[in-house]
Enzyme design. Sequence first.
Site, short mmCIF file in Angstrom:
data_model
loop_
_atom_site.label_atom_id
_atom_site.label_comp_id
_atom_site.label_asym_id
_atom_site.label_seq_id
_atom_site.Cartn_x
_atom_site.Cartn_y
_atom_site.Cartn_z
N LYS A 122 63.55 64.77 -6.13
CA LYS A 122 63.25 65.99 -6.96
C LYS A 122 62.41 65.56 -8.15
CE LYS A 122 67.61 68.18 -6.73
NZ LYS A 122 68.97 68.50 -7.28
N GLU B 271 55.29 59.66 -5.74
CA GLU B 271 56.62 59.35 -6.53
C GLU B 271 56.40 59.38 -8.16
OE1 GLU B 271 59.73 59.29 -6.48
OE2 GLU B 271 60.36 57.37 -5.55
N ASP B 272 57.67 59.53 -8.74
CA ASP B 272 57.34 59.87 -10.25
C ASP B 272 57.63 58.42 -10.78
OD1 ASP B 272 60.38 59.16 -9.55
OD2 ASP B 272 61.21 60.81 -10.56
N ASP C 272 60.25 51.46 -9.68
CA ASP C 272 61.14 50.86 -10.50
C ASP C 272 61.34 49.53 -9.50
OD1 ASP C 272 63.02 50.06 -12.09
OD2 ASP C 272 64.25 51.73 -12.19
N LYS D 222 57.32 50.50 -13.36
CA LYS D 222 58.22 49.27 -14.20
C LYS D 222 58.16 48.18 -13.57
CE LYS D 222 61.69 52.55 -16.19
NZ LYS D 222 63.26 52.56 -16.37
N PHE E 290 65.19 53.62 -20.01
CA PHE E 290 65.44 54.60 -19.04
C PHE E 290 64.66 55.76 -19.62
CE2 PHE E 290 67.98 58.11 -17.62
CZ PHE E 290 68.23 57.87 -16.38
N VAL E 291 63.81 56.61 -18.81
CA VAL E 291 63.13 57.69 -19.18
C VAL E 291 63.37 58.89 -18.52
CG1 VAL E 291 61.13 56.25 -19.94
CG2 VAL E 291 61.30 57.05 -17.55
N ASP F 164 65.16 62.81 -14.56
CA ASP F 164 66.19 63.43 -15.12
C ASP F 164 67.46 62.23 -15.51
OD1 ASP F 164 69.00 63.66 -12.74
OD2 ASP F 164 66.96 62.94 -12.36
#
Length: 184
Positions: A52, A108-109, A112, A140, A161-162, A168
């Site tokens: 999401k 992609e958001d 990582d 990252k 952590f963002v 979310d």
Amino acid sequence: MPSTPNSTTEFNNPTLEILITAGQLQKRIGEMGAEITRDYAGRRPELICVLKGAVLFMSDLMRAIDLNLSIDFIAVSSYGKGKNSTGEVRIVKDLDEPLEGRDIILVEDILDTGLTLSYLVNNFRSRGATSIRIVTLLNKPERRKVEVTPDYCGFNIPDKFVVGYGLDYAERYRNLPYIGVVKE
């Protein structure tokens, strides 16, 4: 919308610090859209949004791309409801259309560990995609477990952590107009 993360209307949580403002997000997304428009001139790419978290990013990005394109969505899970990836990727919602012969831009958001994107790239190759490029809003690099390099990157960020702008924490904070750091 509130302009500061300390507003009482933002979930009564004063533990967010702005990392990337709404203005910075929109400026960089416009630049990325222009890059994609140049790179895909004369082609019709398909943007595939990883749900999401990437939905806000993709909605702004696709409006910044001046091409005839199509979109699709895939949902995968590797985090559950926590802050750390489980390392296991599973498809929760699959694509609606076949990929054979298509130029795919995977949206992609956050990149990582690389586990999710590596899995999806291999999966899409096996389905016959002509080309696959990765666009990520956030990167990252120091967290990488699998070598994955985005073709288009919005921002390199520190290992924090963002949340916000689609990202979310236990399904909260997605609607913030900026990227914020969750302070412990």
